[in-house]
Motif scaffolding. Structure first.
Motif, short mmCIF file in Angstrom:
data_model
loop_
_atom_site.label_atom_id
_atom_site.label_comp_id
_atom_site.label_asym_id
_atom_site.label_seq_id
_atom_site.Cartn_x
_atom_site.Cartn_y
_atom_site.Cartn_z
N UNK A 1 -20.71 -10.16 -27.61
CA UNK A 1 -21.92 -10.19 -26.78
C UNK A 1 -22.49 -8.80 -27.47
N UNK A 2 -23.87 -8.91 -27.07
CA UNK A 2 -24.66 -7.84 -27.30
C UNK A 2 -24.78 -6.86 -26.24
N UNK A 3 -24.97 -5.57 -26.64
CA UNK A 3 -25.00 -4.42 -25.62
C UNK A 3 -26.53 -4.39 -25.18
N UNK A 4 -26.47 -3.87 -23.87
CA UNK A 4 -28.10 -3.61 -23.57
C UNK A 4 -28.79 -2.98 -24.34
N UNK A 5 -28.41 -1.76 -25.23
CA UNK A 5 -29.47 -1.03 -25.83
C UNK A 5 -29.67 -1.72 -27.09
N UNK A 6 -29.39 -2.94 -27.49
CA UNK A 6 -29.71 -3.61 -28.57
C UNK A 6 -30.85 -4.61 -28.38
#
Length: 400
Positions: A79-84
């Motif tokens: 999963x991708x992180x919020x900051x990405x």
């Protein structure tokens, strides 16, 4: 979601294989939700997302994507992180180039992980069968921003005959490979007492390269040093050099210190040989291997037809695979200190002496004769030589 995947060569046919459980202990928790070997016939949804990613197609081109669709991948997805997310990056940084510098550093760790896992898989499959599976390029893409990363992986494996070939991978091969991967992890990637340095990353023309080899050290446990030499052998198609590296790996594994050709050939035969015919063949090919190595290191020609260098390389590759499959399961033979090296040397030499007692007795006798001859040749005084002759004559007369 972010997806980091390696384009693999050297595989003709395989099924999809989930390596998540097998390899999950090899990386930090959270780095990957799934590790998948996706075949060229795969219908997996993650592979479909790769092939439909518009930013990836724009980056590498339609022709390159069509080529990728026909290949086999090793895929990491998580999963991708919020900051990405694109909007977060836009709010945080003044321009995308600043954001990209941060993302480069962050995403490099995923690229390096995929690189390491594919090398681990490749080496594990090499232990199972003669092969040259290898990553060519690694790509990273996400569905939360338009970032695309491309890593050029500088390996050029060939099979035991120096050829770039393709192999079919069966389900049985995969199960054996999973066992080999677990044995290989510590000496390849989680090395104790190592003075290897962390890889660095360089950027050239929108591609990135992991500099791994120039950070390697000779200060490593024996299994690691042997595997480093094996990787050098696999990474060349020049057969004489391939033979040279396999012989060096043999010496390293068995901690051979003297009478290299004699000891290496007998120890290998004692460790692997199943009958007298195979014993004889092992001794023959290792002796030839040492001759080729000597000629190469002294810049001389090798009579490649007489010594059948292709067959010699093939045999030495086979011996190394069989040796490593046996020895990797016995960590007590993985020496690092001088004391452990002496112990391992004695272990293997005693094994060889037990099987080839007559050979070792003859070697001992020949060494004594050579020593006497050297001592006599070193004597310059005529009277001393005449005294020795007189003593020897008396001893001969007593025997007669």
């Amino acid at each position: 979601m972010k997806i980091c995947f390696a384009e693999l060569s050297g595989i003709r046919k395989t099924n999809d294989v989930d390596f998540t459980d097998t390899m999950s202990e090899f990386y930090k928790k959270g780095y990957a939700d799934k590790l998948l070997l996706a075949s060229n016939r795969s219908k997996d949804i993650i592979k479909k997302r790769i092939e439909d990613n518009p930013f990836l197609i724009e980056q590498i081109g339609i022709n390159r994507m069509n080529h990728l669709k026909q290949g086999t991948y090793f895929i990491l997805s998580t999963k991708s992180e919020e900051f990405e997310k694109a909007q977060v990056l836009k709010n945080t940084f003044k321009n995308f180039s600043d954001a990209k510098k941060i993302l480069d550093v962050y995403y490099d760790s995923f690229g390096l992980l995929v690189r390491n896992m594919t090398i681990l898989f490749s080496t594990g499959m090499w232990l199972v069968k003669d092969s040259n599976i290898q990553p060519k390029y690694i790509y990273l893409c996400t569905d939360v921003n338009n970032y695309i990363g491309v890593y050029d992986i500088k390996v050029d494996y060939s099979n035991s005959k120096g050829q770039n070939s393709q192999v079919d991978i069966t389900n049985d091969d995969i199960e054996l490979c999973k066992k080999m991967v677990k044995l290989l992890y510590k000496p390849l990637l989680n090395i104790y007492h190592s003075e290897n340095k962390a890889p660095s990353t360089i950027y050239i023309n929108e591609s990135r390269y992991f500099e791994v080899n120039r950070h390697l050290s000779t200060v490593n446990p024996s299994f690691t040093k042997a595997l480093m030499l094996i990787q050098e052998a696999r990474n060349t198609s020049f057969l004489a050099s391939k033979v040279d590296k396999y012989i060096a790996a043999l010496q390293c594994v068995f901690a051979v210190k003297d009478n290299f050709t004699f000891n290496c050939s007998r120890i290998t035969s004692a460790y692997l040989g199943r009958n007298k015919k195979e014993d004889s063949e092992i001794i023959k090919f290792i002796t030839i291997g040492y001759h080729i190595r000597s000629q190469l290191s002294h810049g001389k020609q090798v009579d490649e037809k007489k010594y059948d260098i292709e067959k010699t390389s093939n045999r030495l590759d086979s011996y190394m695979r069989r040796i490593m499959k046996k020895i990797l399961s016995n960590d007590k033979l993985n020496y690092f200190t001088s004391e452990d090296e002496i112990r391992v040397r004695k272990y293997f030499k005693d094994m060889a002496k037990e099987k080839f007692e007559a050979d070792y007795n003859n070697l001992k006798r020949n060494n004594r004769v050579q020593l006497i001859q050297n001592n006599i040749e070193a004597i310059k005084d005529l009277d001393t030589l005449m005294d020795i002759e007189e003593i020897l004559s008396k001893q001969i007369n007593k025997v007669n």
